[in-house]
Write an enzyme that holds these catalytic residues in place. Structure first.
Site, PDB file in Angstrom:
ATOM      1  CB  SER A  46      -0.733   0.494   1.679  1.00 26.83           C
ATOM      2  OG  SER A  46      -1.799   0.990   1.549  1.00 26.83           O
ATOM      3  CE  LYS A  97     -10.921  -0.703  -2.348  1.00 25.61           C
ATOM      4  NZ  LYS A  97     -11.137  -0.216  -3.537  1.00 25.61           N
ATOM      5  CG  ASN A 118     -12.512   4.160  -0.648  1.00 28.14           C
ATOM      6  OD1 ASN A 118     -13.487   5.021   0.203  1.00 28.14           O
ATOM      7  ND2 ASN A 118     -11.389   4.716  -1.351  1.00 28.14           N
ATOM      8  CG  ASP A 133     -11.855   4.046  -4.688  1.00 28.57           C
ATOM      9  OD1 ASP A 133     -11.274   4.567  -4.416  1.00 28.57           O
ATOM     10  OD2 ASP A 133     -12.478   2.283  -5.134  1.00 28.57           O
ATOM     11  N   GLY A 160     -17.055  -4.152 -11.299  1.00 19.95           N
ATOM     12  CA  GLY A 160     -16.309  -5.163  -9.857  1.00 19.95           C
ATOM     13  C   GLY A 160     -16.895  -4.143  -8.976  1.00 19.95           C
ATOM     14  N   GLY A 161     -16.136  -3.379  -7.824  1.00 19.21           N
ATOM     15  CA  GLY A 161     -15.698  -2.358  -6.818  1.00 19.21           C
ATOM     16  C   GLY A 161     -15.968  -1.277  -7.256  1.00 19.21           C
ATOM     17  CB  ALA A 162     -12.367  -0.087  -8.928  1.00 16.60           C
ATOM     18  NE  ARG A 183     -13.447 -12.588 -15.137  1.00 18.17           N
ATOM     19  CZ  ARG A 183     -13.029 -13.728 -14.589  1.00 18.17           C
ATOM     20  NH1 ARG A 183     -11.351 -13.601 -14.997  1.00 18.17           N
ATOM     21  NH2 ARG A 183     -13.281 -12.828 -13.247  1.00 18.17           N
ATOM     22  CE1 TYR A 263      -3.825   1.618  -6.886  1.00 16.17           C
ATOM     23  CE2 TYR A 263      -2.298   1.235  -6.126  1.00 16.17           C
ATOM     24  CZ  TYR A 263      -3.070   1.144  -5.994  1.00 16.17           C
ATOM     25  OH  TYR A 263      -3.218   0.532  -4.768  1.00 16.17           O
ATOM     26  N   GLY A 284      -3.290   4.617 -13.042  1.00 18.20           N
ATOM     27  CA  GLY A 284      -3.793   5.272 -11.900  1.00 18.20           C
ATOM     28  C   GLY A 284      -3.579   5.421 -10.520  1.00 18.20           C
TER      29      GLY A 284
HETATM   30  P1  NAP Z   1     -13.496  -6.537  -7.441  1.00 19.44           P
HETATM   31  O1  NAP Z   1     -14.138  -6.141  -7.489  1.00 19.44           O
HETATM   32  O2  NAP Z   1     -13.091  -8.106  -7.648  1.00 19.44           O
HETATM   33  O3  NAP Z   1     -13.846  -6.889  -9.500  1.00 19.44           O
HETATM   34  C1  NAP Z   1     -12.934  -7.304 -10.524  1.00 19.44           C
HETATM   35  C2  NAP Z   1     -13.409  -6.987 -12.302  1.00 19.44           C
HETATM   36  O4  NAP Z   1     -12.276  -7.681 -13.266  1.00 19.44           O
HETATM   37  C3  NAP Z   1     -14.676  -8.432 -12.278  1.00 19.44           C
HETATM   38  O5  NAP Z   1     -16.091  -7.374 -12.997  1.00 19.44           O
HETATM   39  C4  NAP Z   1     -14.739  -8.972 -13.026  1.00 19.44           C
HETATM   40  O6  NAP Z   1     -14.458  -9.401 -13.806  1.00 19.44           O
HETATM   41  C5  NAP Z   1     -13.402  -8.403 -14.152  1.00 19.44           C
HETATM   42  N1  NAP Z   1     -11.768  -9.161 -14.244  1.00 19.44           N
HETATM   43  C6  NAP Z   1     -10.970  -9.869 -13.303  1.00 19.44           C
HETATM   44  N2  NAP Z   1     -10.395 -10.886 -13.388  1.00 19.44           N
HETATM   45  C7  NAP Z   1     -10.321 -10.901 -14.786  1.00 19.44           C
HETATM   46  C8  NAP Z   1     -10.111 -11.505 -16.176  1.00 19.44           C
HETATM   47  N3  NAP Z   1      -9.299 -12.104 -15.559  1.00 19.44           N
HETATM   48  N4  NAP Z   1     -10.214 -11.542 -17.522  1.00 19.44           N
HETATM   49  C9  NAP Z   1     -11.034  -9.644 -17.750  1.00 19.44           C
HETATM   50  N5  NAP Z   1     -12.071  -9.595 -16.666  1.00 19.44           N
HETATM   51  C10 NAP Z   1     -11.706 -10.000 -15.339  1.00 19.44           C
HETATM   52  O7  NAP Z   1     -11.839  -5.451  -8.050  1.00 19.44           O
HETATM   53  P2  NAP Z   1     -11.855  -4.403  -7.638  1.00 19.44           P
HETATM   54  O8  NAP Z   1     -11.787  -3.514  -6.144  1.00 19.44           O
HETATM   55  O9  NAP Z   1     -12.674  -2.917  -8.729  1.00 19.44           O
HETATM   56  O10 NAP Z   1     -10.802  -4.153  -8.697  1.00 19.44           O
HETATM   57  C11 NAP Z   1      -9.929  -3.790  -9.885  1.00 19.44           C
HETATM   58  C12 NAP Z   1      -8.823  -2.948 -10.326  1.00 19.44           C
HETATM   59  O11 NAP Z   1      -9.040  -1.702 -10.132  1.00 19.44           O
HETATM   60  C13 NAP Z   1      -7.405  -3.576  -9.721  1.00 19.44           C
HETATM   61  O12 NAP Z   1      -6.832  -3.604 -10.474  1.00 19.44           O
HETATM   62  C14 NAP Z   1      -7.085  -2.196  -8.495  1.00 19.44           C
HETATM   63  O13 NAP Z   1      -5.912  -1.744  -8.583  1.00 19.44           O
HETATM   64  C15 NAP Z   1      -8.084  -1.181  -9.616  1.00 19.44           C
HETATM   65  N6  NAP Z   1      -8.230   0.042  -8.710  1.00 19.44           N
HETATM   66  C16 NAP Z   1      -7.698   0.715  -8.684  1.00 19.44           C
HETATM   67  C17 NAP Z   1      -8.064   1.842  -7.978  1.00 19.44           C
HETATM   68  C18 NAP Z   1      -6.636   3.379  -8.032  1.00 19.44           C
HETATM   69  O14 NAP Z   1      -6.795   4.640  -6.926  1.00 19.44           O
HETATM   70  N7  NAP Z   1      -6.396   3.976  -8.349  1.00 19.44           N
HETATM   71  C19 NAP Z   1      -8.573   1.825  -6.603  1.00 19.44           C
HETATM   72  C20 NAP Z   1      -9.941   1.342  -7.155  1.00 19.44           C
HETATM   73  C21 NAP Z   1      -9.471   0.130  -7.634  1.00 19.44           C
HETATM   74  P3  NAP Z   1     -16.181 -10.851 -13.479  1.00 19.44           P
HETATM   75  O15 NAP Z   1     -17.152  -9.661 -12.587  1.00 19.44           O
HETATM   76  O16 NAP Z   1     -16.160 -11.547 -14.455  1.00 19.44           O
HETATM   77  O17 NAP Z   1     -15.443 -11.581 -12.389  1.00 19.44           O
END
Ligand code: NAP
Length: 314
Positions: A46, A97, A118, A133, A160-162, A183, A263, A284
């Site tokens: 982190s 989260k 968050n 976010d 997903g969450g983001a 997906r 990021y 990011g």
């Molecule tokens: P999450 O809730 O687990 O959601 C993941 C999403 O990605 C789901 O829609 C999932 O699809 C899809 N996915 C996962 N593996 C995949 C694959 N191999 N091929 C295609 N789709 C796939 O995760 P999250 O918390 O939203 O985080 C997602 C990303 O956002 C992470 O990389 C995180 O680092 C980034 N993020 C960045 C910030 C920032 O401040 N820059 C803040 C928050 C998050 P399914 O629904 O089909 O499983």
């Protein structure tokens, strides 16, 4: 004077890189005291401590922000302990989260809509959840591309969450168009259904729908490219070395803005492919910075020293 300094230095040495639930249960404070932190599993990576501690120092707020490695089954107890220890609040990262809102006393509207929190703030002994976010993302896009979400046709990869936070922000800011590609199509469809009211108003768009859910597949994305301005990767594809770009490089075109929420110090596969295609692209870090600045503003009700935080991050 010397004795005092030596004692304070000894205390400072006790500050750990990563704390655990056991530490919270048997809390031995350091100097300045730890009153903020991030709960995660894993949490070693982190970057929040470096951003938040720089802000605290700059604002002459005598406290520290630390990392806490908290396992999923420990979250409830850890949250109760920060209440007892009179923390100002904490950030939550993977995997907490989703579970957190159910363990807090109240949540703001964004948390209720997105389903994840968050940021936690202690207010008169009660714990309130926030999600920064979406707003952090909007500030990042404004900063990086000098545009507002309301002017854009947006394609979000992920549901997903983001992605939920980003899609809600686009909806609230009245984006011209929103396409959610995931997906699992049913998850994208569910998110689109939740946001339908925001997109009911008329806009001049030509033949394409204002709000759409599509599968994260080449044919579906190819069809959308000419009718979007901004593509956001909100999947973890690109996080690991050797990952492909979440959409094929051959689909990218120079008119696009690409925001990869991942990021990393290096270019992600999507950012590399986009730049090669002549598009504008960024990762990011700016979203991380702005969601952190918004957390600081929630905790202290004052403007965050964004330049100091940016410098600490970069
Ligand atoms: P999450 O809730 O687990 O959601 C993941 C999403 O990605 C789901 O829609 C999932 O699809 C899809 N996915 C996962 N593996 C995949 C694959 N191999 N091929 C295609 N789709 C796939 O995760 P999250 O918390 O939203 O985080 C997602 C990303 O956002 C992470 O990389 C995180 O680092 C980034 N993020 C960045 C910030 C920032 O401040 N820059 C803040 C928050 C998050 P399914 O629904 O089909 O499983």
């Amino acid at each position: 004077m010397t004795t005092k300094k030596t004692r304070s230095e000894t205390k400072k040495k006790l500050a750990k890189d990563v704390y655990t639930l056991a530490d919270l249960k048997d809390w031995r404070d350091v100097d300045p005291p730890i009153r903020l932190g991030v709960f995660g599993d894993p949490v070693e990576h982190s970057l929040s401590p470096q951003i938040q501690n720089a802000a605290l120092k700059h604002c002459k707020i005598e406290m520290q922000y630390a990392r806490f490695h908290i396992l999923p089954h420990e979250l409830r107890e850890a949250i109760e302990l920060i209440r007892k220890l009179e923390f100002i609040g904490v950030n939550l990262t993977i995997p907490h989260k989703i579970a957190a809102p159910g363990l807090l006393d109240s949540s703001d509207d964004d948390v209720k809509r997105i389903g994840t929190a968050n940021v936690v703030k202690r207010e008169d002994g009660r714990l309130r959840g926030f999600n920064t976010d979406g707003r952090g993302f909007a500030r990042a896009v404004r900063e990086e591309f000098s545009v507002d979400l309301r002017d854009l046709r947006v394609l979000v990869l992920g549901a997903g969450g983001a992605a939920r936070a980003i899609a809600l922000q686009c909806a609230k800011e009245n984006s011209e168009r929103l396409v959610i590609a995931n997906r699992s199509l049913e998850k994208a469809q569910k998110l689109a259904d939740e946001l339908r009211d925001f997109f009911a108003g008329p806009k001049v768009l030509g033949p394409v729908a204002r709000l759409q859910a599509v599968p994260l597949e080449e044919a579906a994305i190819r069809f959308q490219i000419a009718n979007v301005d901004l593509i956001i990767n909100a999947t973890p594809v690109g996080l690991n070395r050797g990952d492909p770009s979440p959409i094929p490089a051959r689909l990218l075109a120079p008119h696009l803005m690409i925001y990869d929420t991942i990021y990393s110090a290096e270019r992600t596969p999507l950012v590399s492919a986009a730049l090669e295609a002549g598009a504008r692209a960024i990762n990011g870090l700016s979203m991380l910075l702005h969601q952190g600045a918004l957390a600081f503003e929630i905790w202290f009700q004052r403007e965050a020293p964004i330049d100091v935080m940016r410098k600490a991050l970069l």
